[in-house]
Design a protein around this motif. Structure first.
Motif, PDB file in Angstrom:
ATOM      1  N   PRO A 249       5.977  41.478  19.539  1.00  0.00           N
ATOM      2  CA  PRO A 249       5.377  40.311  20.043  1.00  0.00           C
ATOM      3  C   PRO A 249       4.328  40.751  21.374  1.00  0.00           C
ATOM      4  O   PRO A 249       3.490  40.551  21.741  1.00  0.00           O
ATOM      5  CB  PRO A 249       6.805  39.684  20.483  1.00  0.00           C
ATOM      6  CG  PRO A 249       7.965  40.452  19.584  1.00  0.00           C
ATOM      7  CD  PRO A 249       7.590  41.195  19.382  1.00  0.00           C
ATOM      8  N   ASP A 250       4.174  42.286  21.568  1.00  0.00           N
ATOM      9  CA  ASP A 250       2.976  43.242  21.786  1.00  0.00           C
ATOM     10  C   ASP A 250       2.137  43.276  21.931  1.00  0.00           C
ATOM     11  O   ASP A 250       1.252  43.768  21.904  1.00  0.00           O
ATOM     12  CB  ASP A 250       4.304  44.339  22.520  1.00  0.00           C
ATOM     13  CG  ASP A 250       4.626  45.739  21.728  1.00  0.00           C
ATOM     14  OD1 ASP A 250       4.590  44.817  20.026  1.00  0.00           O
ATOM     15  OD2 ASP A 250       4.664  45.826  22.088  1.00  0.00           O
ATOM     16  N   GLY A 251       2.272  42.488  19.806  1.00  0.00           N
ATOM     17  CA  GLY A 251       0.496  43.107  19.218  1.00  0.00           C
ATOM     18  C   GLY A 251       0.602  44.705  18.408  1.00  0.00           C
ATOM     19  O   GLY A 251       0.076  44.323  17.486  1.00  0.00           O
ATOM     20  N   THR A 252       1.440  45.598  18.496  1.00  0.00           N
ATOM     21  CA  THR A 252       1.694  46.292  18.003  1.00  0.00           C
ATOM     22  C   THR A 252       2.420  46.274  16.623  1.00  0.00           C
ATOM     23  O   THR A 252       3.160  45.489  16.543  1.00  0.00           O
ATOM     24  CB  THR A 252       2.511  47.792  18.572  1.00  0.00           C
ATOM     25  OG1 THR A 252       3.893  47.254  18.791  1.00  0.00           O
ATOM     26  CG2 THR A 252       1.740  47.564  19.831  1.00  0.00           C
ATOM     27  N   LEU A 291      15.306  39.951  16.148  1.00  0.00           N
ATOM     28  CA  LEU A 291      14.090  39.837  16.798  1.00  0.00           C
ATOM     29  C   LEU A 291      12.553  39.242  16.182  1.00  0.00           C
ATOM     30  O   LEU A 291      12.563  38.686  14.891  1.00  0.00           O
ATOM     31  CB  LEU A 291      13.960  41.285  17.016  1.00  0.00           C
ATOM     32  CG  LEU A 291      11.859  41.543  17.335  1.00  0.00           C
ATOM     33  CD1 LEU A 291      11.719  41.070  19.215  1.00  0.00           C
ATOM     34  CD2 LEU A 291      11.416  43.087  17.268  1.00  0.00           C
ATOM     35  N   TYR A 292      11.682  38.023  17.352  1.00  0.00           N
ATOM     36  CA  TYR A 292      10.769  37.317  16.343  1.00  0.00           C
ATOM     37  C   TYR A 292       9.619  38.592  16.166  1.00  0.00           C
ATOM     38  O   TYR A 292       9.300  39.163  17.101  1.00  0.00           O
ATOM     39  CB  TYR A 292      10.776  36.281  17.418  1.00  0.00           C
ATOM     40  CG  TYR A 292      11.519  34.828  16.958  1.00  0.00           C
ATOM     41  CD1 TYR A 292      11.212  33.787  15.863  1.00  0.00           C
ATOM     42  CD2 TYR A 292      13.083  34.649  18.563  1.00  0.00           C
ATOM     43  CE1 TYR A 292      12.400  33.295  15.896  1.00  0.00           C
ATOM     44  CE2 TYR A 292      13.725  34.247  17.829  1.00  0.00           C
ATOM     45  CZ  TYR A 292      14.104  33.559  17.052  1.00  0.00           C
ATOM     46  OH  TYR A 292      14.125  32.234  16.940  1.00  0.00           O
TER      47      TYR A 292
END
Length: 387
Positions: A249-252, A291-292
Motif C-alpha cells: 500500500p505504500d507503493g514499495t 494485507l491488501y
C-alpha cells in the motif's frame, strides 16, 4: 437675394469631401500588418518500444495454514511454553494440561492388561494340555471345546485391554500440545489454572508465514484476452510461467517473485471474475495475512508496442486525442485509443503511425490548422529514469 452664404456653404462641403477622399487615399497606401508569431513547441517521434506487458489487480494475502489450537482432553492448564507473537517451530511444546488423571488411567489400563495376559497364558496352557489328552480320549470333546473357547475369550480380553491402554496413553499424550507446523502464534486465550474443555476452549491461533498466498480476481475481459493470446503463440505458456509481483500500500515493491498455483473452475456470476491464487516464498516474513496489495502479473515474453508520454494526451467530449505536426509544420488533431500504462507512458492501440510527430510541450499555444516552429523533445518515453 444675397447668394454669398450659399456659395460659402457649398465650398465648405466640397472641402470636406476632398479631405475625406484624401484620407481614404492615405489609408490605401498604409504598410501591411506584421506576420503572426509562430508558436514554439516540442515534439516527439512516435516509435515502437519493447516492453513486458503486465496487468494490475487488487489482492489480499492469506496464510497457507491458519488454525485455532484446541485441546482434545479436559483438565486444568498447567503451563504455557511460548512467547506470544513469536515464531514457533514445528513440534515445539505450546501448552501443558494437568496429566494426573490420565496418568492414573494409563496405570489402571496396564494392570488390566497384566490380568488379561495372565488369564490368556493360563488358557493357552490348558488348551495345549487338552490337545494331548483328547488324542488319548482322556477328556471329552465338550471339555476340549470349552478349553478352546476359553483361550479365544481370553485372547479377545487381552486385545481389548491393550486397546484401552493405547487409548489411555493417547489421552495422556494429549495433555501436551505441540505446534503442528512452523508459524507465528497469537496471544494465549487462556491462563494457567483455567479449566480446558475438549474441542471447545480456544487456546491460541497459529498461522504459517512461509510460504504465503495472495488471492485476487481476474475480470472476464482479461480472461478472454489471455485465452486468445495463449492460442496465438507458437509455444503455449503454463500457469507457472507467468511471474507475479506485488506492490504494498505504500507503493514499495516486494522483493520476491511469486507464481500462480491455483485457478478456479468457474467465473463468479455475481462479480464476473475468476478466482486466482499466487504463492510467494516470504522468507523474511514481510507479508502478513489479511494485507491488501496490488498484484502485478507480467507476460513471460517481451512485446513491441507504440508508446507516447502521458503529458501529450488530452481529452474532451470526443475522447482522448493528441496534437501532431506534419511535414508542413501544421498542427493537426488525432483521436487515439490507448491501452496499458507503462510508467508515465501510454500504449497507443489506434490513431497514430510510426514516425508521427506528437506535441509534448507547448500544447496551450498550439492551435489546430496553425503553423508552428518545433524542436525534438529530448525525453524519450519509457526511459529507465521514468519507468
Amino acid at each position: 437675394m444675397n447668394r454669398t452664404p450659399v456659395v460659402a456653404r457649398v465650398a465648405k462641403a466640397l472641402g470636406l469631401t476632398i479631405a475625406s477622399l484624401s484620407f481614404l487615399s492615405a489609408c490605401d497606401t498604409a504598410p501591411p500588418p506584421p506576420p503572426a508569431v509562430k508558436a514554439n513547441v516540442k515534439v516527439l517521434e512516435v516509435a515502437m518500444k519493447e516492453v513486458t506487458p503486465s496487468n494490475d489487480f487488487v489482492g489480499r494475502t492469506e496464510a497457507t495454514q491458519d488454525i485455532t489450537i484446541k485441546s482434545k482432553v479436559r483438565g486444568n492448564l498447567l503451563k504455557t511454553n511460548f512467547e506470544e507473537g513469536s515464531i514457533v517451530e514445528e513440534g515445539a511444546l505450546l501448552f501443558e494440561i494437568d496429566p494426573a488423571q490420565y496418568d492414573a488411567a494409563v496405570k489402571a489400563s496396564k494392570a488390566l492388561v497384566a490380568q488379561a495376559k495372565a488369564a490368556y497364558d493360563t488358557a493357552v496352557l490348558n488348551f495345549k494340555r487338552g490337545e494331548g489328552l483328547i488324542k488319548d480320549n482322556f477328556i471329552s470333546q465338550s471339555d476340549y471345546d470349552n478349553l478352546l473357547s476359553r483361550k479365544l475369550q481370553t485372547a479377545a480380553s487381552l486385545q481389548s485391554a491393550n486397546a484401552e491402554l493405547d487409548n489411555a496413553k493417547l489421552e495422556l499424550g494429549y495433555t501436551k500440545i505441540y505446534a503442528p507446523f512452523t508459524g507465528r502464534i497469537s496471544r494465549a486465550a487462556v491462563f494457567t489454572g483455567d479449566l480446558i474443555s475438549p474441542d471447545q476452549t480456544e487456546l491460541a491461533d497459529l498461522v504459517q508465514m512461509e510460504p504465503v498466498w495472495v488471492n485476487f480476481q481476474l475480470p472476464e475481459k482479461v480472461l478472454i484476452e489471455a485465452q486468445r493470446a495463449h492460442k496465438s503463440v507458437t509455444t503455449p505458456f503454463k500457469l507457472s510461467d507467468f511471474p507475479v509481483k506485488i506492490k504494498f500500500p505504500d507503493g514499495t515493491m516486494f522483493d520476491e517473485v511469486g507464481k500462480m498455483d491455483f485457478v478456479d473452475n468457474r467465473v463468479d456470476a455475481t462479480t464476473g471474475t475468476l478466482a486466482i491464487r499466487a504463492e510467494f516464498p516470504n522468507k523474511e516474513h514481510i507479508i502478513v495475512p489479511g494485507l491488501y496489495v496490488t498484484v502485478i502479473i507480467e507476460s513471460p515474453e517481451m512485446q513491441e508496442v507504440m508508446l507516447i508520454p502521458q503529458r501529450a494526451v488530452q481529452e474532451d467530449q470526443q475522447g482522448r486525442y493528441v496534437l501532431t505536426v506534419d511535414k508542413k509544420n501544421m498542427v493537426g488533431r488525432r483521436n487515439v485509443e490507448l491501452g496499458q500504462r507503462y510508467g508515465i507512458d501510454w500504449e497507443v492501440e489506434k490513431g497514430l503511425e510510426k514516425g508521427d510527430l506528437v506535441i509534448t510541450e507547448g500544447l496551450q499555444k498550439a492551435r489546430v490548422g496553425a503553423e508552428v516552429d518545433h524542436e525534438m523533445d529530448t525525453v524519450q518515453p519509457f526511459s529507465d529514469t521514468q519507468s
